[in-house]
Scaffold this motif. Structure first.
Motif, PDB file in Angstrom:
ATOM      1  N   CYS A   2      -3.127   9.323  -6.160  1.00 59.90           N
ATOM      2  CA  CYS A   2      -3.722   7.860  -6.018  1.00 59.90           C
ATOM      3  C   CYS A   2      -3.521   6.984  -5.020  1.00 59.90           C
ATOM      4  O   CYS A   2      -2.862   7.106  -4.590  1.00 59.90           O
ATOM      5  N   VAL A   3      -3.650   5.513  -5.048  1.00 57.99           N
ATOM      6  CA  VAL A   3      -2.910   4.691  -4.416  1.00 57.99           C
ATOM      7  C   VAL A   3      -2.713   3.385  -4.558  1.00 57.99           C
ATOM      8  O   VAL A   3      -3.475   3.096  -5.983  1.00 57.99           O
ATOM      9  N   ALA A   4      -1.615   2.680  -4.519  1.00 58.15           N
ATOM     10  CA  ALA A   4      -1.213   1.352  -4.937  1.00 58.15           C
ATOM     11  C   ALA A   4      -1.242   0.654  -3.686  1.00 58.15           C
ATOM     12  O   ALA A   4      -1.546   0.938  -2.685  1.00 58.15           O
ATOM     13  N   GLY A   5      -1.623  -0.419  -4.349  1.00 58.65           N
ATOM     14  CA  GLY A   5      -1.973  -1.764  -3.243  1.00 58.65           C
ATOM     15  C   GLY A   5      -3.099  -1.274  -2.594  1.00 58.65           C
ATOM     16  O   GLY A   5      -2.895  -1.987  -1.631  1.00 58.65           O
ATOM     17  N   SER A   6      -4.029  -1.023  -2.725  1.00 59.15           N
ATOM     18  CA  SER A   6      -4.881  -0.520  -2.246  1.00 59.15           C
ATOM     19  C   SER A   6      -5.900  -1.546  -1.275  1.00 59.15           C
ATOM     20  O   SER A   6      -5.744  -3.189  -2.281  1.00 59.15           O
ATOM     21  N   GLN A   7      -6.636  -2.109  -0.134  1.00 61.39           N
ATOM     22  CA  GLN A   7      -7.362  -3.242   0.242  1.00 61.39           C
ATOM     23  C   GLN A   7      -8.964  -3.070  -0.421  1.00 61.39           C
ATOM     24  O   GLN A   7      -9.440  -1.625   0.583  1.00 61.39           O
ATOM     25  N   GLN A   8      -9.853  -3.957  -0.096  1.00 63.08           N
ATOM     26  CA  GLN A   8     -11.125  -3.860  -0.379  1.00 63.08           C
ATOM     27  C   GLN A   8     -12.196  -4.257   1.503  1.00 63.08           C
ATOM     28  O   GLN A   8     -11.470  -5.133   1.881  1.00 63.08           O
ATOM     29  N   LEU A   9     -12.654  -2.846   1.646  1.00 71.33           N
ATOM     30  CA  LEU A   9     -13.313  -3.593   3.032  1.00 71.33           C
ATOM     31  C   LEU A   9     -14.218  -3.729   3.040  1.00 71.33           C
ATOM     32  O   LEU A   9     -14.887  -4.037   1.462  1.00 71.33           O
ATOM     33  N   ASP A  56       5.283   6.496   3.493  1.00 71.64           N
ATOM     34  CA  ASP A  56       4.831   6.876   1.894  1.00 71.64           C
ATOM     35  C   ASP A  56       5.593   8.216   1.487  1.00 71.64           C
ATOM     36  O   ASP A  56       4.679   9.345   1.322  1.00 71.64           O
ATOM     37  N   ARG A  57       6.529   8.500   0.706  1.00 68.62           N
ATOM     38  CA  ARG A  57       6.639   9.090   0.890  1.00 68.62           C
ATOM     39  C   ARG A  57       6.451  10.398  -0.526  1.00 68.62           C
ATOM     40  O   ARG A  57       7.144  11.739  -0.787  1.00 68.62           O
ATOM     41  N   ASN A  58       5.916   9.911  -1.098  1.00 70.76           N
ATOM     42  CA  ASN A  58       5.008  10.539  -2.628  1.00 70.76           C
ATOM     43  C   ASN A  58       3.997  10.515  -2.000  1.00 70.76           C
ATOM     44  O   ASN A  58       3.406  11.554  -2.650  1.00 70.76           O
ATOM     45  N   CYS A  59       3.243  11.347  -0.542  1.00 66.19           N
ATOM     46  CA  CYS A  59       2.104  11.901  -0.420  1.00 66.19           C
ATOM     47  C   CYS A  59       2.307  12.628   0.276  1.00 66.19           C
ATOM     48  O   CYS A  59       3.604  12.802   1.777  1.00 66.19           O
ATOM     49  N   GLN A  60       2.039  13.627   0.257  1.00 65.99           N
ATOM     50  CA  GLN A  60       1.527  14.757   0.562  1.00 65.99           C
ATOM     51  C   GLN A  60       0.430  15.656   1.292  1.00 65.99           C
ATOM     52  O   GLN A  60      -0.571  15.342   1.963  1.00 65.99           O
ATOM     53  N   GLY A 103       0.521  -1.324   0.491  1.00 66.62           N
ATOM     54  CA  GLY A 103      -0.141  -0.083   0.229  1.00 66.62           C
ATOM     55  C   GLY A 103       0.941   1.378  -0.049  1.00 66.62           C
ATOM     56  O   GLY A 103       1.713   1.878   1.326  1.00 66.62           O
ATOM     57  N   GLU A 104       0.474   2.225  -1.226  1.00 72.40           N
ATOM     58  CA  GLU A 104       1.084   3.728  -0.382  1.00 72.40           C
ATOM     59  C   GLU A 104       0.743   4.815  -1.286  1.00 72.40           C
ATOM     60  O   GLU A 104      -0.338   4.584  -2.368  1.00 72.40           O
ATOM     61  N   ALA A 105       0.033   5.602  -1.005  1.00 73.77           N
ATOM     62  CA  ALA A 105      -0.442   7.005  -0.842  1.00 73.77           C
ATOM     63  C   ALA A 105       0.252   7.390  -1.752  1.00 73.77           C
ATOM     64  O   ALA A 105       1.236   8.382  -1.764  1.00 73.77           O
TER      65      ALA A 105
END
Length: 300
Positions: A58-65, A235-239, A48-50
């Motif tokens: 966008c989000v990589a490696g998301s999970q589904q609730l 998540d270094r690319n998340c602001q 997972g990465e925001a």
């Protein structure tokens, strides 16, 4: 049969570990990103990465609730927006369990999180793009066995009165406790609520009031409250979105006063506003983080 959008084929051919190395042509750059992210039906691989900002990312490696859990139900399943960063999924599950233990609510009815790969949505939201936003209904769940059809037709309740300056009779002490539980998780950046909710909390909360700084008044947000998490560590690319100083109560009082007594309209201004690139729901591919382009599979 699965089909790739033409530009996605070029992206995949050009992508390495660092993301796309090609430049979009003028037509691709101007295309609305929501048309592509809205077509994604499953998450990308990897951890997972925001990526990017809440209203442009966008989000990589998301999970589904899960559609139904011990203390929650995901609503409006037809939208396929019950996806999020693993931290968000964990947050929602933990919060729902705390709510069930500490209030009269059976748990939570959970509204929109994000799309499988985040990004701008076809309808409804400017944010919710990086997998760190969640809408939680103000409707106190009495049961957690709603059918799929009931989840499409049941409506939440509004807690707004005086056009948002105060709360109505639907508001209860349990609503306040749910918000306290939601805001005291250290992962929370802010929680958006209608102005009257913030005013009520400022006037009635005693004891530890430190969590009030995370509750921010915003237009709308009377059928649900909107939780926004901070960028996860690593998540270094998340602001992040910095939190203003103070508890925010004076801001809420001022907003409520303007709602009750609107200022006179400003004189007409015939000067056209300066052009700015589309943002939020209408952000273009050319204005999105490069890493997000690498997530697009184009499968439909």
């Amino acid at each position: 049969m699965r089909r790739l959008f033409p530009f996605a084929l070029m992206l995949l051919a050009a992508c390495g570990a660092g993301g796309p190395s090609m430049q979009l042509d003028a037509t691709q750059s101007r295309s609305e990103a929501r048309q592509y992210f809205g077509a994604e039906t499953r998450a990308s691989g990897g951890p997972g990465e925001a990526i990017g900002f809440y209203s442009n990312g966008c989000v990589a490696g998301s999970q589904q609730l899960a559609e139904t859990g011990p203390t929650w139900q995901a609503m409006r399943l037809s939208r396929n927006r019950n996806w999020g960063h693993p931290e968000l999924i964990d947050y929602v599950q933990n919060l729902s369990a705390q709510v069930a233990r500490n209030t009269s609510w059976a748990g939570l009815y959970v509204g929109d999180l994000s799309q499988p790969r985040g990004g701008p949505m076809l309808t409804g939201h400017a944010s919710h793009q990086v997998g760190l936003d969640a809408d939680i209904w103000m409707y106190p769940p009495e049961r957690l066995n709603l059918s799929e059809q009931e989840r499409e037709t049941l409506s939440s309740i509004s807690v707004r009165a005086e056009r948002g300056a105060s709360v109505n009779g639907n508001w209860t002490a349990d609503h306040a406790e749910v918000l306290r539980l939601a805001a005291t998780d250290p992962r929370v950046a802010r929680i958006f609520v209608t102005t009257g909710v913030k005013v009520w909390l400022c006037e009635n909360v005693t004891g530890d009031r430190s969590w009030l700084s995370h509750i921010r008044p915003a237009n709308g947000h009377h059928y649900h409250f909107h939780v926004r998490l901070q960028c996860p560590s690593g998540d270094r690319n998340c602001q992040n979105q910095p939190l203003p100083q103070g508890d925010g109560c004076q801001e809420a009082y001022d907003r409520a006063e303007r709602i009750r007594n609107p200022p006179p309209p400003s004189p007409p201004n015939n000067t056209p506003p300066p052009e700015s690139p589309p943002s939020g729901m209408r952000v273009s591919l050319g204005n999105m983080p490069n890493q997000c382009l690498g997530l697009l599979s184009g499968f439909e």
